[in-house]
Structures are given as structure tokens and as C-alpha cells.
Design a protein around this motif. Structure first.
Motif, mmCIF file in Angstrom:
data_model
loop_
_atom_site.group_PDB
_atom_site.id
_atom_site.type_symbol
_atom_site.label_atom_id
_atom_site.label_comp_id
_atom_site.label_asym_id
_atom_site.label_seq_id
_atom_site.Cartn_x
_atom_site.Cartn_y
_atom_site.Cartn_z
ATOM 1 N N VAL A 26 25.488 -21.929 -7.355
ATOM 2 C CA VAL A 26 26.687 -21.690 -8.166
ATOM 3 C C VAL A 26 26.429 -20.495 -9.079
ATOM 4 O O VAL A 26 25.327 -20.342 -9.617
ATOM 5 N N GLY A 27 27.435 -19.664 -9.243
ATOM 6 C CA GLY A 27 27.354 -18.543 -10.183
ATOM 7 C C GLY A 27 28.485 -18.635 -11.186
ATOM 8 O O GLY A 27 29.599 -19.046 -10.840
ATOM 9 N N ALA A 28 28.198 -18.257 -12.434
ATOM 10 C CA ALA A 28 29.227 -18.267 -13.478
ATOM 11 C C ALA A 28 29.153 -16.968 -14.260
ATOM 12 O O ALA A 28 28.054 -16.479 -14.557
ATOM 13 N N ALA A 29 30.312 -16.406 -14.584
ATOM 14 C CA ALA A 29 30.353 -15.179 -15.379
ATOM 15 C C ALA A 29 31.383 -15.346 -16.493
ATOM 16 O O ALA A 29 32.546 -15.668 -16.239
ATOM 17 N N LEU A 30 30.911 -15.136 -17.722
ATOM 18 C CA LEU A 30 31.752 -15.256 -18.916
ATOM 19 C C LEU A 30 32.096 -13.870 -19.425
ATOM 20 O O LEU A 30 31.206 -13.009 -19.570
ATOM 21 N N ALA A 31 33.373 -13.639 -19.723
ATOM 22 C CA ALA A 31 33.783 -12.389 -20.378
ATOM 23 C C ALA A 31 33.680 -12.592 -21.890
ATOM 24 O O ALA A 31 34.196 -13.583 -22.428
ATOM 25 N N LEU A 32 33.009 -11.678 -22.560
ATOM 26 C CA LEU A 32 32.840 -11.760 -24.013
ATOM 27 C C LEU A 32 34.049 -11.148 -24.706
ATOM 28 O O LEU A 32 34.615 -10.149 -24.227
ATOM 29 N N ALA A 33 34.422 -11.721 -25.864
ATOM 30 C CA ALA A 33 35.592 -11.234 -26.583
ATOM 31 C C ALA A 33 35.431 -9.758 -26.958
ATOM 32 O O ALA A 33 36.398 -8.996 -26.941
ATOM 33 N N LEU A 73 36.409 -17.003 -17.718
ATOM 34 C CA LEU A 73 35.246 -17.496 -16.964
ATOM 35 C C LEU A 73 35.570 -17.442 -15.478
ATOM 36 O O LEU A 73 36.680 -17.823 -15.062
ATOM 37 N N VAL A 74 34.607 -16.975 -14.689
ATOM 38 C CA VAL A 74 34.707 -17.084 -13.230
ATOM 39 C C VAL A 74 33.565 -17.966 -12.736
ATOM 40 O O VAL A 74 32.413 -17.804 -13.171
ATOM 41 N N VAL A 75 33.884 -18.919 -11.865
ATOM 42 C CA VAL A 75 32.872 -19.783 -11.245
ATOM 43 C C VAL A 75 32.906 -19.542 -9.740
ATOM 44 O O VAL A 75 33.969 -19.645 -9.107
ATOM 45 N N ALA A 76 31.749 -19.218 -9.169
ATOM 46 C CA ALA A 76 31.651 -18.915 -7.738
ATOM 47 C C ALA A 76 30.812 -19.968 -7.036
ATOM 48 O O ALA A 76 29.682 -20.267 -7.454
#
Ligand code: THU
Length: 131
Positions: A26-33, A73-76
Motif C-alpha cells: 500500500v502507498g499513501a501520499a499526503l498533500a501538505l497545506a 490524501l491518495v491511497v494506492a
């Protein structure tokens, strides 16, 4: 909202996952404010219960960088349809986000747009309001 850099980051970090027991990276990517992206992958353990999800690793990495405000957030995963975060990760995301747009993706290009408010309604509130 340009999701593409976040999608690329989630798919890329998914390849770093340590998932020899489930074989479910699983991959997760968070965009910071303030701009920028922080990523996380799942890291499993032979005791199983100590395995950590991608989403929680991304949150922990961001907090360690002094970042606590997130805009997306994107979850792959490899699931079809793309899988949503587990309950534990929803709770941890809710610690930092009143709401959060979440895009679920897979390698095949399928996408589902949802949000933390949709996935995790009626959250636990602490401390309780004073009587
Ligand atoms: N996993 C995640 O990384 N995120 C989730 O939201 C659900 C599950 C991981 C934990 C474990 O390493 C594997 O996926 C199978 O459950």
C-alpha cells in the motif's frame, strides 16, 4: 486540485512497501497545506500485529517534519475497486483533519474520490463538552 503529483507519489512509494506476509503493498501520499507531499508505505512485521499501515506511516512522517495540516490524501493499492483506509487509519487521520478529500487509486487506473467525513462520520470527540 491537481491530483496527478499525489497519485504518482502514492504509486511510487507503494513500491517501497515491506509486505512479505500479506503481499499487499500500500502507498499513501499526503498533500501538505503549505505545499509539498509526504508519503508512507505499509511496513509489516512477522508478529503481524505490529504491522503499520501506509496511511499512518505517512501521518507519522509528516508530523516528524513539523507538518500537521493536510489538504488531500491518495491511497494506492492493487484492489479493484481501489481500497479505502482501514478503521485505525481513519481514526488517526481524524486526529489531524476535520475533513480531507481522499482519492483511492490502483495500478490499473481505477479511481474513487471520497472524503474522511464520508468514511468516518460521527467521530469520537475528546475531551467531552463540559456540562
Ligand atoms: N494496510 C494499509 O497499509 N492500509 C490500510 O488502510 C489497510 C491495510 C496494510 C496493512 C497490511 O500490511 C496489509 O495492508 C494487509 O492488510
Amino acid at each position: 486540485m491537481d491530483w496527478e503529483p499525489l497519485v504518482s507519489a502514492a504509486l511510487a512509494v507503494r513500491r517501497q512497501a515491506y509486505a512479505p506476509f500479506s503481499r499487499y503493498p500500500v502507498g499513501a501520499a499526503l498533500a501538505l497545506a503549505g505545499g509539498g507531499i509526504v508519503t508512507g508505505c505499509n511496513v509489516e512485521n512477522r508478529s503481524y500485529g505490529l504491522s503499520i499501515c501506509a496511511e499512518r506511516n505517512a501521518i507519522a512522517a509528516a508530523v516528524a517534519r513539523g507538518e500537521r495540516q493536510f489538504t488531500a490524501l491518495v491511497v494506492a493499492t492493487a484492489s479493484s475497486p481501489p481500497a479505502a483506509p482501514c478503521g485505525a487509519c481513519r481514526e488517526v487521520l481524524a486526529e489531524f483533519c476535520a475533513d480531507l478529500p481522499i482519492l483511492l487509486v490502483n495500478e490499473a487506473g481505477e479511481r474513487r474520490l471520497t472524503s474522511l467525513a464520508e468514511l468516518f462520520p460521527d467521530r469520537f470527540v475528546f475531551p467531552p463538552a463540559r456540562a
